[in-house]
Design a protein around this motif. Structure first.
Motif, PDB file in Angstrom:
ATOM      1  N   VAL A  52       0.821  -1.368   0.152  1.00 26.44           N
ATOM      2  CA  VAL A  52      -0.129   0.123  -0.012  1.00 26.44           C
ATOM      3  C   VAL A  52       0.849   1.264  -0.148  1.00 26.44           C
ATOM      4  N   GLN A  53       0.549   2.120  -0.963  1.00 29.06           N
ATOM      5  CA  GLN A  53       1.229   3.508  -0.889  1.00 29.06           C
ATOM      6  C   GLN A  53       0.528   4.384  -0.311  1.00 29.06           C
ATOM      7  N   LEU A  54       0.973   5.246   0.464  1.00 27.97           N
ATOM      8  CA  LEU A  54       0.324   6.323   1.000  1.00 27.97           C
ATOM      9  C   LEU A  54       1.117   7.803   0.803  1.00 27.97           C
ATOM     10  N   VAL A  55       0.149   8.524   0.333  1.00 29.14           N
ATOM     11  CA  VAL A  55       0.965   9.980  -0.112  1.00 29.14           C
ATOM     12  C   VAL A  55       0.167  11.287   0.684  1.00 29.14           C
ATOM     13  N   GLU A  56       0.742  11.939   1.430  1.00 26.36           N
ATOM     14  CA  GLU A  56      -0.058  12.718   2.215  1.00 26.36           C
ATOM     15  C   GLU A  56       0.249  14.295   1.711  1.00 26.36           C
ATOM     16  N   SER A  57      -0.390  15.088   2.025  1.00 29.38           N
ATOM     17  CA  SER A  57      -0.537  16.524   1.501  1.00 29.38           C
ATOM     18  C   SER A  57      -1.357  17.469   2.615  1.00 29.38           C
ATOM     19  N   GLY A  58      -0.736  18.876   2.614  1.00 31.13           N
ATOM     20  CA  GLY A  58      -1.904  19.633   3.333  1.00 31.13           C
ATOM     21  C   GLY A  58      -0.991  20.248   4.459  1.00 31.13           C
TER      22      GLY A  58
ATOM     23  N   TYR B 198       1.784   0.219   6.996  1.00 36.43           N
ATOM     24  CA  TYR B 198       2.170   1.194   6.030  1.00 36.43           C
ATOM     25  C   TYR B 198       2.038   2.592   6.113  1.00 36.43           C
ATOM     26  N   TRP B 199       3.029   3.372   5.964  1.00 36.61           N
ATOM     27  CA  TRP B 199       3.209   4.609   6.434  1.00 36.61           C
ATOM     28  C   TRP B 199       3.559   5.675   5.221  1.00 36.61           C
ATOM     29  N   GLY B 200       2.785   6.900   5.470  1.00 35.64           N
ATOM     30  CA  GLY B 200       3.121   7.928   4.523  1.00 35.64           C
ATOM     31  C   GLY B 200       4.463   8.521   4.691  1.00 35.64           C
TER      32      GLY B 200
ATOM     33  N   MET C 128      -7.347   3.159   8.822  1.00 33.72           N
ATOM     34  CA  MET C 128      -6.330   4.437   8.517  1.00 33.72           C
ATOM     35  C   MET C 128      -6.219   5.159   9.814  1.00 33.72           C
ATOM     36  N   GLY C 129      -5.039   5.211  10.228  1.00 31.43           N
ATOM     37  CA  GLY C 129      -4.613   6.163  11.260  1.00 31.43           C
ATOM     38  C   GLY C 129      -3.925   7.363  10.960  1.00 31.43           C
TER      39      GLY C 129
END
Length: 122
Positions: free
Chosen positions: A2-8, A111-113, A34-35
């Protein structure tokens, strides 16, 4: 995987608001929880909030309850963290994480962003 992409993330004055986004891709069906976690300099990573992909049920740390709201958009495979009434003590790197268990323990998330910086000025 799982790929996680954060923004904001960003800089905001105390009392202000920010919304973080976390876009998930890959084998997301394996991850029901989702944490959101955060880590301030010199401190351990701490739980902030979590949401179930399937039910939408949420859970919050006492320190953010009533100020932060997490939500999800299943069609976009994206979760959000809306942060209101921000305080200087909310300053940290914020991470989203995916896991199969509905838990608040960071070690249970697989999995982590990459993390996004939130800085709240006084």
């Amino acid at each position: 995987q799982v790929q996680l992409v954060e923004s904001g993330g960003g800089l905001v004055q105390a009392g202000g608001s920010l919304t973080l986004s976390c876009a998930a891709s890959g084998r997301t069906f394996r991850s029901n929880s989702m944490g959101w976690f955060r880590q301030a300099p010199g401190k351990e990573r701490e739980f902030v909030a979590r949401i179930s992909w399937s039910s939408g049920i949420t859970y919050y740390a006492d320190s953010v309850k009533g100020r932060f709201t997490t939500s999800r958009d299943n069609a976009k495979n994206t979760v959000y963290l809306r942060m209101n009434s921000l305080k200087p003590e909310d300053t940290a790197v914020y991470y989203c994480a995916a896991g199969s268990k509905l838990t608040i323990k960071p070690e249970d998330y697989e999995y982590w962003g990459q993390g996004t910086q939130v800085t709240v000025s006084s």
